[in-house]
Write a protein that holds these residues in place. Structure first.
Motif, mmCIF file in Angstrom:
data_model
loop_
_atom_site.group_PDB
_atom_site.id
_atom_site.type_symbol
_atom_site.label_atom_id
_atom_site.label_comp_id
_atom_site.label_asym_id
_atom_site.label_seq_id
_atom_site.Cartn_x
_atom_site.Cartn_y
_atom_site.Cartn_z
ATOM 1 N N ASN A 641 0.828 -1.214 0.000
ATOM 2 C CA ASN A 641 0.000 0.000 0.000
ATOM 3 C C ASN A 641 0.856 1.254 0.000
ATOM 4 O O ASN A 641 0.660 2.162 -0.806
ATOM 5 C CB ASN A 641 -0.934 0.009 1.214
ATOM 6 N N TRP A 642 1.824 1.305 0.917
ATOM 7 C CA TRP A 642 2.679 2.491 1.033
ATOM 8 C C TRP A 642 3.916 2.159 1.851
ATOM 9 O O TRP A 642 3.980 1.140 2.533
ATOM 10 C CB TRP A 642 1.938 3.671 1.674
ATOM 11 N N ALA A 643 4.889 3.059 1.763
ATOM 12 C CA ALA A 643 6.088 2.981 2.597
ATOM 13 C C ALA A 643 6.522 4.394 2.936
ATOM 14 O O ALA A 643 6.570 5.261 2.059
ATOM 15 C CB ALA A 643 7.208 2.239 1.881
ATOM 16 N N ASP A 644 6.813 4.638 4.209
ATOM 17 C CA ASP A 644 7.361 5.919 4.667
ATOM 18 C C ASP A 644 8.827 5.718 5.029
ATOM 19 O O ASP A 644 9.167 4.789 5.776
ATOM 20 C CB ASP A 644 6.607 6.436 5.897
ATOM 21 N N ILE A 645 9.682 6.590 4.514
ATOM 22 C CA ILE A 645 11.117 6.482 4.766
ATOM 23 C C ILE A 645 11.604 7.814 5.340
ATOM 24 O O ILE A 645 11.460 8.870 4.716
ATOM 25 C CB ILE A 645 11.888 6.137 3.482
ATOM 26 N N TYR A 646 12.167 7.751 6.541
ATOM 27 C CA TYR A 646 12.739 8.917 7.200
ATOM 28 C C TYR A 646 14.263 8.762 7.158
ATOM 29 O O TYR A 646 14.795 7.695 7.506
ATOM 30 C CB TYR A 646 12.278 9.017 8.650
ATOM 31 N N ALA A 647 14.979 9.820 6.773
ATOM 32 C CA ALA A 647 16.439 9.716 6.659
ATOM 33 C C ALA A 647 17.101 10.989 7.163
ATOM 34 O O ALA A 647 16.612 12.105 6.920
ATOM 35 C CB ALA A 647 16.844 9.459 5.209
ATOM 36 N N TYR A 648 18.192 10.797 7.876
ATOM 37 C CA TYR A 648 19.053 11.920 8.288
ATOM 38 C C TYR A 648 20.468 11.613 7.809
ATOM 39 O O TYR A 648 20.961 10.488 7.950
ATOM 40 C CB TYR A 648 19.064 12.096 9.801
ATOM 41 N N SER A 649 21.134 12.620 7.229
ATOM 42 C CA SER A 649 22.473 12.421 6.704
ATOM 43 C C SER A 649 23.385 13.545 7.175
ATOM 44 O O SER A 649 23.015 14.727 7.102
ATOM 45 C CB SER A 649 22.453 12.368 5.173
ATOM 46 N N LEU A 650 24.558 13.164 7.646
ATOM 47 C CA LEU A 650 25.597 14.110 8.055
ATOM 48 C C LEU A 650 26.772 13.944 7.107
ATOM 49 O O LEU A 650 27.259 12.836 6.876
ATOM 50 C CB LEU A 650 26.046 13.829 9.484
ATOM 51 N N PHE A 651 27.222 15.067 6.540
ATOM 52 C CA PHE A 651 28.346 15.028 5.611
ATOM 53 C C PHE A 651 29.380 16.056 6.050
ATOM 54 O O PHE A 651 29.093 17.250 6.136
ATOM 55 C CB PHE A 651 27.879 15.333 4.182
#
Length: 807
Positions: A641-651
């Protein structure tokens, strides 16, 4: 419809080339003198980016010492000049607005010692850059890239994961691959053939685009990876030869060459690479089957010998008709022979099937040819950035997958209990991919930029698959009509876009909209599952950038994208991978759509933080169904049905010292998805941590060292729990002969951390697996660049136009 569109675009392009012959004016121009005021003629002058010193364009001075850069986009630049007997010169920053020609103050070179190293203009870029939420890896010249393929490089990109040929960015699959801005319409094994056949020596840089611009196709819910090949930047004849040898379980040699000539009116370029690839992989699987109140355990051990060879070629030319018009033609491609030999022994815990051991051997040769043809043209209306570009591609591909299967059935003492079963399969694939596009750019008043264009792509795929069993009576292989089929797939995509960018004092706003109309049709001779679908979608892109000071930059963005099922996922027929495992497509799959919101903060160009949220509707999910009675699996796909993706990135990008640079990327992503698998509810929540490190140390006398490390924490990958995996790569490089010759020694996956360990407990699936790959290797590479970019151009009288597509 396809032919009429191509004719229209070709005629339109020809009209522009024939009618717009007005000579363009200089964008940036000036004079080059010595300290006595004498002009310095026929000397190379480079326009470089202010922020990283990368070369934008190179020209030669006229007899009177004048130079001219044409068709320069808005930006901040500097000028670099190197000349024999003079000190290298760098100008102050030049803020060019693209609306008025800029004359730079006269450049006066001071006398210095003659240094042959300064004959050609060069610059050292940062290896990894973070720009507008996207990551750019400058591959050219790095020791870790030498001797590797593009497929090898993808797994080393910050935030990118490669697993069993599946590519994801920050936990999001559905990533699309582009080469020089052209999306690759192939998928699955065919795309892997292209990536593995490309030598890293052909690549200038790789862009990981988490928020691709609207001028690119809307395909790719996980983002895009753009592989940019090397271009000719300076006048003259140049080229390089390279070779490498990689030793793991087997030894793999590779080599090739490139030749380039860039003159006043024409460019010529050609190249060839060849590579032999042998790998030794292993697989250990344990699975439980429950049937009639009895649990049977299967313990399988496999040795997989991969043996491939790849050859690539390119040949092309650019003709600069005048200062406003140019046209180019290019032919490139790849061909090869893939191969895979699998030896498997499976022990059964009981005798319910009539045997206790199953011996399996398969041999899978795979010849393939992928030629590509391109015609491109460009017209510059003025010096303020008004340009029209045209490109058309025609790609006929041919691919054959043969397989011979041998199965022996034995008791606990390894004595045969029945006759061996032999069968063979063949899947003959033919593809025709064609596309054409027009792009238009114009700088308007009040710092407003307009971009617009149209594109049409057309794809035909024909699959002829058969399975034949050995008839022991006649000794012939007889076609099994139940498992033989002809499948046809046709896809048309028509698209148009418009994008506006407005610069204010501290704010930049970008708003774009792309529309794509998709039509596809499938037909299958083996059954009545024939489909015809048509749908139209709009894909907006919005970006708001705020720069309150030189140290801080904030960016907020939104974009919508699509991931369409490819021909492999649609094919409804069963394709056997082994006696126990088969693949079957799902013709009822719907395209998945993503909505991505991102926020990025950059501090002083070295510290970057980004937060992203992505909602994907109709998420693709691949899974296995298990038949407990026959002890077999079928791999297929469905839509969640759906997918939620939360992401945090440090560069973090920091030069600790002039000789030591460090790049650190750390990504945390959380996936929450819901739907149905095999008619039963499915819910997933998983979190993963993915840091990577790249460090470069530059020593005296041409020595350097590079370290690349990666770690991926345990997480739930689809329906499989995967354990942590990692790698550490170390490379040493030495340059000699005025940096023309470079030698590198690399150690890949030193601690053998890329072992894939999995566990599954879902529905009636219950098992574990361990896969090892031939990734611990030693690589020795040699690269030699040759050519005279200045001295032999002394007779040149005309300003050299920019290169567009040379390699």
């Amino acid at each position: 419809m396809k032919l009429s569109l191509f004719r229209m675009l070709l005629l339109l392009c020809s009209w522009f080339l024939c009618t717009h012959i007005a000579m363009a004016q200089c964008s940036v121009h000036g004079m080059l003198h010595d300290t006595l005021g004498h002009p310095i003629p026929f000397n190379a002058v480079a326009l470089i980016q202010n922020h990283d010193s990368s070369i934008v364009k190179g020209v030669m001075t006229q007899e009177d010492g004048s130079f001219c850069f044409e068709s320069i986009s808005k930006g901040i630049y500097r000028i670099k000049v190197s000349a024999i007997g003079y000190e290298t010169f760098f100008s102050e920053s030049l803020d060019y607005d693209s609306t008025h020609a800029m004359q730079v103050p006269d450049i006066r070179l001071r006398s210095g010692q003659i240094n042959l190293n300064e004959v050609s203009v060069s610059a050292q870029k940062k290896t990894i850059e973070f720009k507008n939420g996207n990551v750019i890896v400058n591959v050219e010249g790095t020791a870790l890239a030498m001797g590797n393929t593009v497929y090898d490089l993808l797994a080393r990109l910050p935030g990118v994961t490669v697993s069993d040929g599946n590519i994801s960015i920050q936990g999001k699959s559905g990533v699309k691959i582009m080469i020089d801005g052209k999306i690759q319409q192939l998928a699955g094994p065919q795309l892997m053939n292209i990536l593995k056949s490309m030598n890293a020596s052909q690549v200038e840089k790789i862009e990981v685009l988490r928020k691709p611009p609207v001028r690119y196709d809307a395909a790719g819910t996980g983002g895009m990876i753009n592989i940019k090949t090397k271009k000719i930047k300076m006048t003259g004849f140049s080229g390089n030869v390279f070779t490498s040898y990689s030793q793991g379980f087997y030894g793999n040699p590779s080599g090739g060459f490139t030749l380039n000539y860039k003159g006043r009116k024409v460019n010529f370029f050609t190249g060839f690479t060849a590579e032999r690839e042998w790998f030794h992989n292993t697989e250990r699987m344990t699975n439980a089957f429950n049937y009639n109140a009895t649990e049977t355990t299967l313990d399988s051990k496999s040795i997989i010998k991969v043996h491939n060879h790849y050859e690539t070629y390119n040949l092309g030319a650019d003709w600069f008709i005048n200062k406003s018009n140019s046209i180019g033609i290019k032919m490139n491609g790849a061909f090869g022979m893939g191969g895979e030999d699998i030896y498997t022994n499976t022990n059964y815990s009981d005798n319910n099937t009539g045997y206790r051991n199953l011996g399996f051997h398969s041999s899978k040769p795979n010849p393939w040819i992928y030629p590509e043809f391109n015609l491109n043209a460009e017209h510059n209306f003025d010096t303020s950035g008004t340009v029209l570009r045209f490109s058309a591609n025609y790609n006929p591909y041919w691919d054959i997958y043969d397989a011979d299967f041998y199965n022996s059935y034995q008791d606990a003492g390894y004595y045969d209990v029945k006759s061996p079963a032999l069968f063979k399969t063949r899947n003959t694939l033919t593809f025709t991919n064609s596309s054409a596009l027009l792009d238009f750019e114009k700088e308007l008043k009040h710092k407003l930029k307009l971009e617009t264009g149209i594109k049409h792509s057309y794809q035909i795929m024909h699959s002829d698959y058969y399975l034949k069993n050995l008839d022991y009576t006649s000794g012939d292989f007889v076609t099994d009509s139940m498992y033989s089929n002809i499948f046809n797939y046709t896809q048309n995509i028509s698209a148009g876009y418009i994008n506006l960018t407005r610069d204010f004092e501290k704010v930049t706003i970008q708003a774009g909209l792309r529309g794509e109309n998709t039509m596809f049709q499938t037909s299958s001779r083996g059954n009545s599952l024939n489909f015809h679908r048509q749908y139209f979608n709009l894909f907006p892109v919005l970006t708001f950038d705020y720069k309150p000071s030189d140290k801080h930059t904030f960016s907020l963005s939104y974009n919508k994208r699509v991931n369409r099922p490819d021909y492999n996922m649609f094919n409804p027929f069963t394709v056997f991978l082994s006696t126990q495992v088969s693949f079957k497509g799902n013709p009822y799959l719907k395209p998945e759509y993503s909505h991505d919101i991102g926020f990025t903060h950059s501090y002083n160009s070295w510290l970057n933080n980004s937060v992203n949220f992505t909602r994907i509707n109709n998420t693709f999910m691949g899974y296995n169904t298990q038949n407990d009675s026959s002890k077999t699996y079928i791999h297929t796909s469905t839509n969640l049905n759906w997918a939620d993706i939360y992401a945090y990135s440090l560069f973090i990008q920091k030069d600790l010292y002039k000789w030591w640079s460090v790049n650190l990327n750390a990504t945390v992503f959380h996936i929450n998805a819901k739907g149905n698998i095999n008619n039963q509810p499915y819910r997933i929540q998983t979190t993963a941590f993915q840091p990577s490190l790249y460090s470069r140390l530059t020593f005296t006398k041409g020595y350097s060292m590079e370290l690349n490390a990666f770690y991926l924490s345990p997480f739930l990958e689809g329906i499989y729990h995967t354990k942590a995996r990692s790698y550490v790569n170390l490379a040493f490089k030495k340059t000699m002969l005025s940096d023309k010759l470079s030698v590198s020694l690399a150690f890949n996956d030193i601690f053998f951390g890329q072992v894939r360990r999995t566990m599954i407990q879902y529905q009636n699936l219950n098992g574990t697996g361990v896969q090892t790959f031939d990734t611990r290797r030693i690589n020795v590479s040699i690269n030699y660049n040759f050519g005279k970019l200045k001295v032999e151009q002394r007779q040149a009288k005309d300003i050299d136009p920019p290169s567009k597509s040379g390699k």
